[in-house]
Design a protein around this motif. Structure first.
Motif, PDB file in Angstrom:
ATOM      1  N   UNK A 128      59.796  39.358  70.968  1.00 32.90           N
ATOM      2  CA  UNK A 128      59.196  38.415  72.256  1.00 32.90           C
ATOM      3  C   UNK A 128      58.492  38.141  72.238  1.00 32.90           C
ATOM      4  N   UNK A 129      58.574  37.072  71.843  1.00 36.35           N
ATOM      5  CA  UNK A 129      56.853  36.168  71.578  1.00 36.35           C
ATOM      6  C   UNK A 129      56.227  35.240  72.809  1.00 36.35           C
ATOM      7  N   UNK A 130      55.786  35.829  73.717  1.00 34.71           N
ATOM      8  CA  UNK A 130      55.061  35.015  74.489  1.00 34.71           C
ATOM      9  C   UNK A 130      52.921  33.911  73.792  1.00 34.71           C
ATOM     10  N   UNK A 131      52.727  33.002  74.378  1.00 35.21           N
ATOM     11  CA  UNK A 131      51.538  32.554  74.494  1.00 35.21           C
ATOM     12  C   UNK A 131      50.952  32.088  75.135  1.00 35.21           C
ATOM     13  N   UNK A 132      49.858  32.617  75.414  1.00 36.84           N
ATOM     14  CA  UNK A 132      49.313  32.291  77.133  1.00 36.84           C
ATOM     15  C   UNK A 132      48.151  31.202  76.544  1.00 36.84           C
ATOM     16  N   UNK A 133      48.233  29.968  77.546  1.00 40.71           N
ATOM     17  CA  UNK A 133      46.558  29.500  77.582  1.00 40.71           C
ATOM     18  C   UNK A 133      46.762  28.151  78.701  1.00 40.71           C
ATOM     19  N   UNK A 134      46.392  27.097  77.874  1.00 39.31           N
ATOM     20  CA  UNK A 134      46.570  25.848  79.054  1.00 39.31           C
ATOM     21  C   UNK A 134      47.460  24.839  78.590  1.00 39.31           C
ATOM     22  N   UNK A 135      48.483  24.368  79.040  1.00 40.16           N
ATOM     23  CA  UNK A 135      49.731  23.401  79.014  1.00 40.16           C
ATOM     24  C   UNK A 135      48.664  21.896  78.880  1.00 40.16           C
ATOM     25  N   UNK A 136      48.527  21.106  77.830  1.00 37.15           N
ATOM     26  CA  UNK A 136      48.254  19.618  77.631  1.00 37.15           C
ATOM     27  C   UNK A 136      48.019  18.651  79.114  1.00 37.15           C
ATOM     28  N   UNK A 137      48.841  18.946  80.147  1.00 40.09           N
ATOM     29  CA  UNK A 137      48.490  18.367  80.808  1.00 40.09           C
ATOM     30  C   UNK A 137      47.804  18.887  81.965  1.00 40.09           C
ATOM     31  N   UNK A 138      47.903  20.294  82.052  1.00 41.28           N
ATOM     32  CA  UNK A 138      46.626  20.653  82.758  1.00 41.28           C
ATOM     33  C   UNK A 138      44.323  20.519  81.465  1.00 41.28           C
ATOM     34  N   UNK A 139      45.339  20.754  80.540  1.00 39.83           N
ATOM     35  CA  UNK A 139      44.026  20.845  80.061  1.00 39.83           C
ATOM     36  C   UNK A 139      43.113  18.738  79.920  1.00 39.83           C
ATOM     37  N   UNK A 140      44.261  17.303  80.142  1.00 41.69           N
ATOM     38  CA  UNK A 140      43.587  16.980  79.931  1.00 41.69           C
ATOM     39  C   UNK A 140      43.890  15.626  81.202  1.00 41.69           C
ATOM     40  N   UNK A 142      46.993  14.077  81.235  1.00 48.90           N
ATOM     41  CA  UNK A 142      47.207  13.205  81.512  1.00 48.90           C
ATOM     42  C   UNK A 142      48.912  13.620  81.717  1.00 48.90           C
ATOM     43  N   UNK A 143      49.840  13.353  82.555  1.00 50.73           N
ATOM     44  CA  UNK A 143      51.509  13.496  82.568  1.00 50.73           C
ATOM     45  C   UNK A 143      51.550  14.012  80.651  1.00 50.73           C
ATOM     46  N   UNK A 144      52.155  14.692  80.584  1.00 49.10           N
ATOM     47  CA  UNK A 144      53.376  14.119  78.712  1.00 49.10           C
ATOM     48  C   UNK A 144      53.764  14.704  78.674  1.00 49.10           C
ATOM     49  N   UNK A 145      54.979  14.364  77.693  1.00 42.75           N
ATOM     50  CA  UNK A 145      56.178  14.828  77.579  1.00 42.75           C
ATOM     51  C   UNK A 145      56.274  15.949  76.936  1.00 42.75           C
ATOM     52  N   UNK A 146      55.191  16.333  76.791  1.00 42.47           N
ATOM     53  CA  UNK A 146      55.886  18.719  76.612  1.00 42.47           C
ATOM     54  C   UNK A 146      55.069  18.459  77.326  1.00 42.47           C
ATOM     55  N   UNK A 147      55.202  18.796  78.954  1.00 43.84           N
ATOM     56  CA  UNK A 147      54.522  19.350  79.779  1.00 43.84           C
ATOM     57  C   UNK A 147      56.550  20.143  80.453  1.00 43.84           C
ATOM     58  N   UNK A 148      55.867  21.170  80.608  1.00 39.08           N
ATOM     59  CA  UNK A 148      56.799  22.260  81.466  1.00 39.08           C
ATOM     60  C   UNK A 148      58.202  21.866  81.229  1.00 39.08           C
ATOM     61  N   UNK A 149      59.663  22.160  80.391  1.00 38.51           N
ATOM     62  CA  UNK A 149      60.540  22.523  80.196  1.00 38.51           C
ATOM     63  C   UNK A 149      61.569  22.899  79.785  1.00 38.51           C
ATOM     64  N   UNK A 150      62.470  23.093  80.124  1.00 43.42           N
ATOM     65  CA  UNK A 150      63.628  24.167  79.333  1.00 43.42           C
ATOM     66  C   UNK A 150      63.986  23.117  78.159  1.00 43.42           C
ATOM     67  N   UNK A 151      64.451  23.193  77.305  1.00 40.93           N
ATOM     68  CA  UNK A 151      65.237  22.744  75.822  1.00 40.93           C
ATOM     69  C   UNK A 151      66.196  22.427  76.484  1.00 40.93           C
ATOM     70  N   UNK A 152      67.006  21.599  76.175  1.00 41.07           N
ATOM     71  CA  UNK A 152      68.251  21.265  75.814  1.00 41.07           C
ATOM     72  C   UNK A 152      68.984  20.897  74.619  1.00 41.07           C
TER      73      UNK A 152
END
Ligand SMILES: [Zn+2]
Ligand SMILES: [Zn+2]
Length: 328
Positions: A128-140, A142-152
């Motif tokens: 299990x690899x979990x990386x904790x931190x601050x996402x791009x959207x919360x950091x900047x 700006x809404x971003x395409x890398x925002x939390x999303x399951x892959x399809x």
């Protein structure tokens, strides 16, 4: 949009057909990302307020047993659930501010885990690899395409195709160079033919890629899911560099054999590991193509040694090594 699985096939032994259950499963499969049981209860109550919490909990456990859902723990003191049907196991980036998560897979991390486990004589069953931190959207902000999303399934197929295309391109480059430097006429022809074949395969893969893009107009811009650093430049790039150092015909064939073997093993290993999906199919089909090239090169190497005499070192046969690779 990805189609829903055939639930009759997913039903575990002894499972009763239940329309309540089907409704809950249906709501779950329409979500992306990682839901807690309470999130799911809220979503379901919006559609049908009569369904009890206990039924939802029971159904979630049923989905885990049936291979539709997977439990994930982000260390928040509650279990979350994600879809597992047609979704390979993956790693997570988790934002501490908005608690959304995004997903990725990396062959480099998996290789490292295997190496470390082997060095300790440890038999790893799950990582299990979990990386904790601050996402791009919360950091900047700006809404971003890398925002939390399951892959399809589509993103997975896109990334699998990108890796296959990169490999095909580096293979084409390798064989083009090899044909140029090989003095033996028959050896030269083999490399030339392989270059042509890579060119054709490349065309097929690129067509498939374009078809995939038509199924989702935003597919191209969605965040990368599969990170395969070693494969990103193409698995033949190193072989090509070695060709440029100046090698004889036998050595050129030998380098080709090593590249094809590495490529075959890579695609086979990951293809077998993925859950059933288009991405898996792409990897396994590609592994088969590489295997044919490998066998061809091994035959040619032997024939060349017969014509020229004195093999520096005989190659292991493609068949044996491939069987060994798949047996692991
Ligand atoms: Zn965030
Ligand atoms: Zn996940």
């Amino acid at each position: 949009m990805s189609s829903l699985p055939d639930l009759s096939k997913l039903k575990p032994a002894g499972g009763k057909r239940s329309s309540k259950r089907e409704r809950i499963v249906d709501v779950f499969l329409r979500q992306e990302g990682h839901l807690s049981a309470d999130d799911l209860v809220d979503l379901i109550r919006r559609e049908d307020h009569r369904l009890s919490r206990a039924t939802v909990y029971r159904t979630l456990q049923w989905m885990v047993d049936a291979g539709i859902a997977r439990k994930v723990d982000f260390g928040e003191g509650r279990t979350r659930y994600e879809q597992s049907y047609r979704q390979p196991r993956h790693f997570h980036l988790i934002c501490k501010s908005c608690s959304r998560s995004s997903e990725f897979l990396s062959s480099d991390i998996e290789t490292l885990i295997e190496e470390i486990s082997a060095a300790r004589g440890f038999s790893a069953s799950q990582s299990v690899v979990q990386i904790y931190g601050t996402c791009d959207e919360c950091r900047t902000g700006r809404s971003s395409t890398t925002a939390a999303m399951g892959h399809t399934d589509l993103v997975f197929a896109r990334d699998a195709l990108r890796i296959a295309i990169a490999t095909e391109k580096s293979g084409l480059d390798f064989y083009t160079h090899a044909a140029r430097i090989t003095r033996d006429a028959r050896g030269r022809k083999i490399f030339h033919d392989l270059a042509q074949e890579e060119q054709e395969h490349l065309g097929t893969l690129e067509k498939r890629y374009r078809e995939l893009l038509q199924r989702d107009p935003q597919l191209e811009s969605r965040p990368t899911f599969l990170f395969f650093k070693g494969a990103a430049n193409g698995l033949f790039a190193e072989g090509r560099d070695r060709l440029l150092e100046g090698v004889n015909d036998q050595q050129a064939l030998m380098i080709g054999i090593r590249c094809e073997r590495g490529s075959h093993r890579f695609f086979k290993k990951y293809g077998e590991r993925f859950e059933d999906s288009e991405g898996k199919q792409i990897f396994l089909e590609f592994a088969d193509e590489e295997r044919e090239h490998l066998d061809l090169l091994v035959r040619e190497y032997r024939a060349l040694v017969k014509r020229q005499g004195r093999a520096s070192r005989p190659p292991r046969s493609g068949r044996t090594s491939a069987t060994r690779a798949s047996a692991r």
